[in-house]
Write a protein that holds these residues in place. Structure first.
Motif, PDB file in Angstrom:
ATOM      1  N   GLN A 262       8.881   9.543 -11.598  1.00  0.00           N
ATOM      2  CA  GLN A 262      10.086   8.766 -11.833  1.00  0.00           C
ATOM      3  C   GLN A 262      10.684   8.201 -10.545  1.00  0.00           C
ATOM      4  N   GLN A 263      10.035   8.424  -9.424  1.00  0.00           N
ATOM      5  CA  GLN A 263      10.577   8.000  -8.146  1.00  0.00           C
ATOM      6  C   GLN A 263      10.113   6.600  -7.743  1.00  0.00           C
ATOM      7  N   GLN A 264       9.043   6.107  -8.357  1.00  0.00           N
ATOM      8  CA  GLN A 264       8.502   4.795  -7.993  1.00  0.00           C
ATOM      9  C   GLN A 264       8.732   3.809  -9.136  1.00  0.00           C
ATOM     10  N   VAL A 265       9.407   2.686  -8.802  1.00  0.00           N
ATOM     11  CA  VAL A 265       9.740   1.665  -9.798  1.00  0.00           C
ATOM     12  C   VAL A 265       9.506   0.299  -9.167  1.00  0.00           C
TER      13      VAL A 265
ATOM     14  N   HIS B  83      10.994   3.213  -3.995  1.00  0.00           N
ATOM     15  CA  HIS B  83      10.392   4.544  -3.925  1.00  0.00           C
ATOM     16  C   HIS B  83      11.516   5.482  -3.499  1.00  0.00           C
ATOM     17  N   HIS B  84      12.182   6.066  -4.488  1.00  0.00           N
ATOM     18  CA  HIS B  84      13.375   6.860  -4.211  1.00  0.00           C
ATOM     19  C   HIS B  84      13.045   8.106  -3.392  1.00  0.00           C
ATOM     20  N   TYR B  85      11.867   8.658  -3.568  1.00  0.00           N
ATOM     21  CA  TYR B  85      11.524   9.872  -2.838  1.00  0.00           C
ATOM     22  C   TYR B  85      11.332   9.575  -1.354  1.00  0.00           C
ATOM     23  N   CYS B  86      10.663   8.470  -1.030  1.00  0.00           N
ATOM     24  CA  CYS B  86      10.422   8.102   0.373  1.00  0.00           C
ATOM     25  C   CYS B  86      11.525   7.219   0.937  1.00  0.00           C
ATOM     26  N   GLY B  87      12.497   6.854   0.127  1.00  0.00           N
ATOM     27  CA  GLY B  87      13.572   6.004   0.628  1.00  0.00           C
ATOM     28  C   GLY B  87      13.128   4.570   0.871  1.00  0.00           C
TER      29      GLY B  87
ATOM     30  N   PRO C  94       0.819  -1.228   0.000  1.00  0.00           N
ATOM     31  CA  PRO C  94       0.000   0.000   0.000  1.00  0.00           C
ATOM     32  C   PRO C  94       0.845   1.268   0.000  1.00  0.00           C
ATOM     33  N   ARG C  95       2.082   1.192   0.478  1.00  0.00           N
ATOM     34  CA  ARG C  95       2.932   2.388   0.514  1.00  0.00           C
ATOM     35  C   ARG C  95       3.334   2.838  -0.888  1.00  0.00           C
ATOM     36  N   MET C  96       3.175   1.945  -1.861  1.00  0.00           N
ATOM     37  CA  MET C  96       3.543   2.308  -3.235  1.00  0.00           C
ATOM     38  C   MET C  96       2.351   2.833  -4.027  1.00  0.00           C
ATOM     39  N   VAL C  97       1.189   2.969  -3.397  1.00  0.00           N
ATOM     40  CA  VAL C  97       0.009   3.468  -4.113  1.00  0.00           C
ATOM     41  C   VAL C  97       0.229   4.930  -4.485  1.00  0.00           C
ATOM     42  N   TRP C  98       0.053   5.209  -5.764  1.00  0.00           N
ATOM     43  CA  TRP C  98       0.313   6.557  -6.263  1.00  0.00           C
ATOM     44  C   TRP C  98      -0.988   7.342  -6.298  1.00  0.00           C
ATOM     45  N   THR C  99      -1.006   8.506  -5.628  1.00  0.00           N
ATOM     46  CA  THR C  99      -2.223   9.309  -5.547  1.00  0.00           C
ATOM     47  C   THR C  99      -2.175  10.553  -6.432  1.00  0.00           C
ATOM     48  N   ARG C 100      -1.092  10.708  -7.159  1.00  0.00           N
ATOM     49  CA  ARG C 100      -0.932  11.885  -8.024  1.00  0.00           C
ATOM     50  C   ARG C 100      -1.020  13.185  -7.226  1.00  0.00           C
TER      51      ARG C 100
END
Length: 425
Positions: free
Chosen positions: A197-200, A272-276, A52-58
Motif C-alpha cells: 500500500q506504500q507505492q501508488v 512511495h510513502h515508505y521511501c519518501g 526504476p526506484r518504483m520497481v517492486w521486488t516483493r
C-alpha cells in the motif's frame, strides 16, 4: 541532487504555465520532467513515465535494509577509524569494543522515533575524537552521515558546545555523560504499513481553461495489483497503462486515435510513502492537423503508354515589365524627401543673405553717426570736422582772413621801418 530538482521545477514553470497551479496543490511533489509534445491528429501518443526506484521486488525483509552505525576517527597518535557500534531494526545493537559495553549505547526505539543519538557514560580521555553517525537504507538508496567532534576537559568552566564551521564540537568534563545527537525523523525510518500500500501511481488530465484543482483523474495504480479507471476513456481502450507497470517500472500512458479534444496537460504522479518518494512528470500535448493520406493504388504504366517526343518549338522567355503601385509610392516618397531638403537649404541661404545685408547696413549707419559727433583730437590741437565747416559761410571768413593777413603784414612792415629808423639815428 536537490539543485537539479529545483532547476527542473523552474523549467516546468517556464515551459508549462499550468504546472505552477498543480505544484501549489501538492507541495511535496518534485517535478523531474517537463515536455511539450505535438502530434498529428489520428496518430498514437506515448507519454513516457519511467522510474526504476518504483520497481517492486516483493522483498519482505525490509528491516534488514536499514542500518545505523557510529564510527570514531582519532587523530593521535595517527589517524585511525574505529567502528563503535551498529544496529538494524529487530536486532540488538552490536558494540565492537569490550571496554565500551554498557557504557556506550543508542536508544532501542531509534527506528521508531528516528532518534539515533549516541550516549556515552563516564567519559574518559580516550573518547576524544570525531564521531560519525551513518544512516543507510539500501532499498531506498538513502545514505546520510553526521559528524560531531568530542573533546574532553578537566575543568568544568571549559564545558561548552559550539559550531566550528563544519561540525558541532562538544567539550565535555572528564567522568561525566554526554549524548551526541543524530536525529532523522523521516517516515522511512519508522515502522510503516503494508508495503503493497506504500507505492501508488496515477495520471491526471487538465484540459485547456480548466483550473489545476479541477483536473480529471484518469487512472490509479497500486503495487498490490489494484487498478482504478476513471471516465470512459480507459473503458473504450483509448488510453492504457501496462499491467506490469510496477514490475518493470514503466508507467507510460498510451493514447490512441488522437483528437483535438485530447490536447491539454497530462501529469504522472509517483508516490512511495515508505521511501519518501514524491515525483511528478508533466507533459503538454498538442494535437496538430492530420497527416495527408497516402494513395491507395499506384498508377499503372503500360509499355504502349510511352509518351511521344515533343516536336514543337520551344518558345523563348518573355520579359514583361510591370510597374507595381508600391514602386510609384516609393518614388513619390523619395521625391518629397528631396524637395523638402531643397526647400530647407534655400531657406537657410536666404536667411544668411538677409542677415548679412542687415549687418552691413547697421555698420554704415554706425560710421555716419560717428562722423557726425564732432571733434577729432590729433597732436593736442582741436580741429573742426569738414562737415561742420561746410554749413558755414566761407567767403566772409576767407576775406576777413586775407584782410587780417594784410594788416599783419603792413603792421610788420611799419615795425621794421620804425626799428630801422631808430637804429640809424
Amino acid at each position: 541532487m536537490h539543485l537539479d530538482m529545483t532547476l527542473l521545477q523552474i523549467l516546468a514553470v517556464l515551459l508549462l504555465p499550468g504546472a505552477c497551479g498543480q505544484s501549489s496543490s501538492s507541495r511535496h511533489n518534485v517535478v523531474v520532467e517537463a515536455k511539450n509534445i505535438t502530434l498529428p491528429a489520428g496518430s498514437k501518443a506515448v507519454l513516457p513515465c519511467h522510474s526504476p526506484r518504483m520497481v517492486w521486488t516483493r522483498d519482505r525483509l525490509k528491516d534488514r535494509q536499514r542500518v545505523v552505525h557510529w564510527d570514531l576517527v582519532r587523530s593521535s597518535p595517527e589517524y585511525s577509524v574505529e567502528r563503535v557500534l551498529d544496529m538494524s531494526p529487530g536486532a540488538r545493537q552490536r558494540v565492537y569494543n569490550g571496554f565500551n559495553k554498557g557504557r556506550i549505547s543508542i536508544p532501542e526505539s531509534a527506528f521508531n522515533d528516528g532518534n539515533f543519538s549516541l550516549v556515552i557514560n563516564n567519559v574518559v580521555a580516550t573518547d576524544k575524537g570525531v564521531y560519525t553517525c551513518n544512516l543507510h537504507h539500501h532499498y531506498c538508496q538513502i545514505h546520510q552521515s553526521i559528524q560531531i567532534q568530542l573533546n574532553v576537559t578537566k575543568s568544568a568552566r571549559k564545558e561548552k558546545r559550539y559550531w566550528d564551521g563544519e561540525k558541532t564540537v562538544f567539550v565535555v568534563l572528564l567522568g561525566s555523560s554526554v549524548a551526541l545527537p543524530c536525529v532523522n525523523r523521516r517516515p522511512l525510518w519508522r515502522e510503516g504499513l503494508q508495503e503493497d500500500q506504500q507505492q501508488v501511481a496515477h495520471w491526471d488530465f487538465q484540459a485547456p481553461g480548466v483550473r489545476p484543482d479541477r483536473a480529471d483523474r484518469l487512472v490509479d495504480l497500486y503495487a498490490s495489483g489494484e487498478r482504478r479507471d476513471y471516465g470512459p476513456l480507459f473503458a473504450q481502450s483509448k488510453m492504457s497503462v501496462a499491467e506490469d507497470a510496477f514490475t518493470l517500472g514503466d508507467f507510460s500512458l498510451s493514447i490512441s486515435d488522437l483528437r483535438p479534444v485530447d490536447k491539454g496537460l497530462y501529469s504522472c504522479h509517483l508516490h512511495h510513502h515508505y521511501c519518501g518518494l514524491q515525483e511528478r512528470r508533466i507533459f503538454r500535448l498538442t494535437v496538430g492537423p492530420p497527416l495527408p493520406s497516402a494513395p491507395t493504388t499506384a498508377p499503372r504504366i503500360f509499355q504502349n503508354d510511352v509518351p511521344e517526343p515533343r516536336t514543337e518549338e520551344v518558345e523563348g522567355p518573355r520579359v514583361v515589365n510591370v510597374i507595381l503601385p508600391e514602386h510609384r509610392g516609393y518614388f513619390v516618397q523619395h521625391l518629397g524627401y528631396f524637395l523638402a531638403t531643397f526647400i530647407l537649404l534655400a531657406f537657410i541661404v536666404v536667411a544668411v543673405i538677409v542677415l548679412t545685408r542687415r549687418r552691413k547696413k547697421r555698420g554704415l549707419e554706425y560710421e555716419l553717426r560717428r562722423s557726425d559727433r564732432g571733434t577729432v583730437i590729433s597732436g593736442g590741437e582741436m580741429t573742426l570736422d569738414c562737415t561742420e565747416l561746410k554749413a558755414c559761410n566761407q567767403e566772409p571768413l576767407n576775406s576777413d582772413y586775407k584782410n587780417n593777413l594784410l594788416k599783419e603784414r603792413d603792421m610788420a612792415k611799419d615795425c621794421n621801418m620804425d626799428f630801422d629808423g631808430k637804429l640809424w639815428k
